[in-house]
Design a protein around this motif. Structure first.
Motif, short mmCIF file in Angstrom:
data_model
loop_
_atom_site.label_atom_id
_atom_site.label_comp_id
_atom_site.label_asym_id
_atom_site.label_seq_id
_atom_site.Cartn_x
_atom_site.Cartn_y
_atom_site.Cartn_z
N LEU A 66 0.81 -1.04 0.04
CA LEU A 66 -0.17 -0.24 -0.06
C LEU A 66 0.86 1.12 -0.30
N ASP A 67 0.45 2.42 -0.73
CA ASP A 67 0.96 3.87 -0.88
C ASP A 67 0.49 4.12 0.95
N VAL A 68 1.31 3.86 1.49
CA VAL A 68 0.89 4.77 2.62
C VAL A 68 2.40 5.95 3.40
N GLY A 88 1.27 0.46 8.51
CA GLY A 88 1.77 2.21 8.41
C GLY A 88 2.22 3.14 9.65
N ALA A 97 -1.90 6.17 9.16
CA ALA A 97 -1.73 6.12 7.70
C ALA A 97 -2.85 4.22 8.25
N ARG A 100 -6.32 6.23 7.65
CA ARG A 100 -6.44 6.86 6.39
C ARG A 100 -6.59 5.85 5.47
N VAL A 101 -5.90 4.71 5.32
CA VAL A 101 -5.00 3.13 3.78
C VAL A 101 -5.73 2.29 4.57
N PHE A 105 -8.39 0.21 2.43
CA PHE A 105 -8.81 -0.45 1.86
C PHE A 105 -8.50 -1.95 1.77
N ALA A 310 0.10 2.59 -5.08
CA ALA A 310 0.75 1.32 -4.31
C ALA A 310 1.05 0.10 -5.12
#
Length: 336
Positions: A66-68, A88, A97, A100-101, A105, A310
């Motif tokens: 994931l893009d954290v 994260g 994160a 938020r992420v 997800f 990601a």
């Protein structure tokens, strides 16, 4: 009422065709009295509510790095198991994160529980979001190189949630908690999970956090994945001395830091894909240009979350597919 468990249900994010069908059905159902088969429009919403993402076939796996930002969070799915490796980072403003992420997800994928949670080491860029994750989904089993229960209680005292009393700030802990130790592992759905490091379950000393990182090897029927935490060159040499096998996908240790990804390590792994999870314009300048060149020179495609977003990898019987979310879900402001 909005906070009650029965007030809402979580559903996976369905593809656009099902969404458009649901919108069309809603428009049809909201027409004036006497409209032909008006109430049948609500039936068009059922595919949107019941859709579930495809799971990997037995013997194979799906990975989502994931893009954290400047941190780490990787989801590994098999036919029946979901594993989260790291949760994260937490930011100085108090946000993290995990909330938020990671949690969004998991909801998007229709994941309502984690079978395994692995926390590589106790740095905030790897475990800062763990409380939000524990609050979002139950966890059956956790592995870490430190005491998870003590860390979560301490984190709740230092970063109390807004509007919560300290006694209410600690979420439900995993049902079982264990240390990650070299040689420990399990098999599920024809996929073997094995810890390669650390040998003693982690020392717990603040100065040894990176060196204590849990290293997890995932071996499927066709492809192998290696999750490395923040190990350095010394730990890489230790792993090579014990014998390290070729892998298809590897998370570049320590976000692609120059203190990791030594030449011998890169050559020994023979990875076809290397991924560096790093924040955009991060102050550590991860990944290091020399590390990126080293992986590319060894024949690996080098992915970096600050550029690619990601990164997903799917092991299948007919091949390994790796792609970035920024490619398949590009927005107009990303440019070309």
């Amino acid at each position: 009422m909005g906070n009650a468990d029965w007030a809402s249900i979580a559903v996976a994010a369905a593809p656009w065709p099902w969404l458009w069908l649901a919108v069309a059905g809603m428009v049809w159902a909201l027409q004036t009295r006497g409209w032909p088969a008006r109430h049948m429009g609500w039936v068009c919403m059922l595919p949107l509510l019941c859709w579930r993402p495809d799971k990997p076939e037995p013997g194979h796996w799906r990975m989502s790095a994931l893009d954290v930002g400047q941190g780490s969070a990787i989801v590994v799915e098999t036919a029946s198991q979901v594993l989260l490796f790291d949760a994260g980072p937490r930011h100085y403003g108090g946000s993290d994160a995990g909330e938020r992420v990671v949690a969004p997800f998991l909801q998007t994928r229709g994941i309502v529980a984690l079978d395994v949670l692995v926390l590589s080491h106790a740095d905030q860029d790897h475990v800062g979001g763990v409380r939000a994750v524990l609050a979002a989904v139950p966890v059956r089993l956790s592995y870490a190189s430190f005491d998870v229960a003590a860390f979560v209680r301490r984190d709740a005292r230092v970063w109390p949630a807004s509007g919560q009393a300290e006694s209410d700030a600690t979420p439900t802990l995993p049902q079982r908690m264990a240390r990650c130790r070299r040689g420990d592992g399990w098999e599920v759905d024809g996929v073997q999970f094995t810890f390669l490091h650390p040998a003693d379950g982690g020392s717990g000393a603040p100065s040894d956090k990176n060196a204590d990182s849990c290293v997890l090897h995932v071996q499927g029927a066709s492809h192998a994945l290696l999750l490395t935490g923040d190990i350095g060159v010394a730990q890489e040499r230790e792993l090579m001395a014990r014998g390290v096998e070729r892998v298809d996908v590897v998370l570049a240790p320590h976000h692609g830091s120059a203190s990791s990804s030594g030449r011998d390590w890169v050559r020994a792994l023979q990875a076809t894909h290397a991924i560096a999870q790093a924040g955009y314009l991060n102050r550590f300048r991860h990944p290091a240009p020399v590390v990126e060149r080293r992986w590319i020179s060894a024949g690996a495609a080098f992915w970096r979350s600050d550029r690619d977003g990601a990164v997903m990898a799917e092991s299948r019987a007919h091949g390994l597919r790796v792609w970035s979310q920024r490619e398949v879900g590009a927005r107009y402001w990303h440019g070309r």
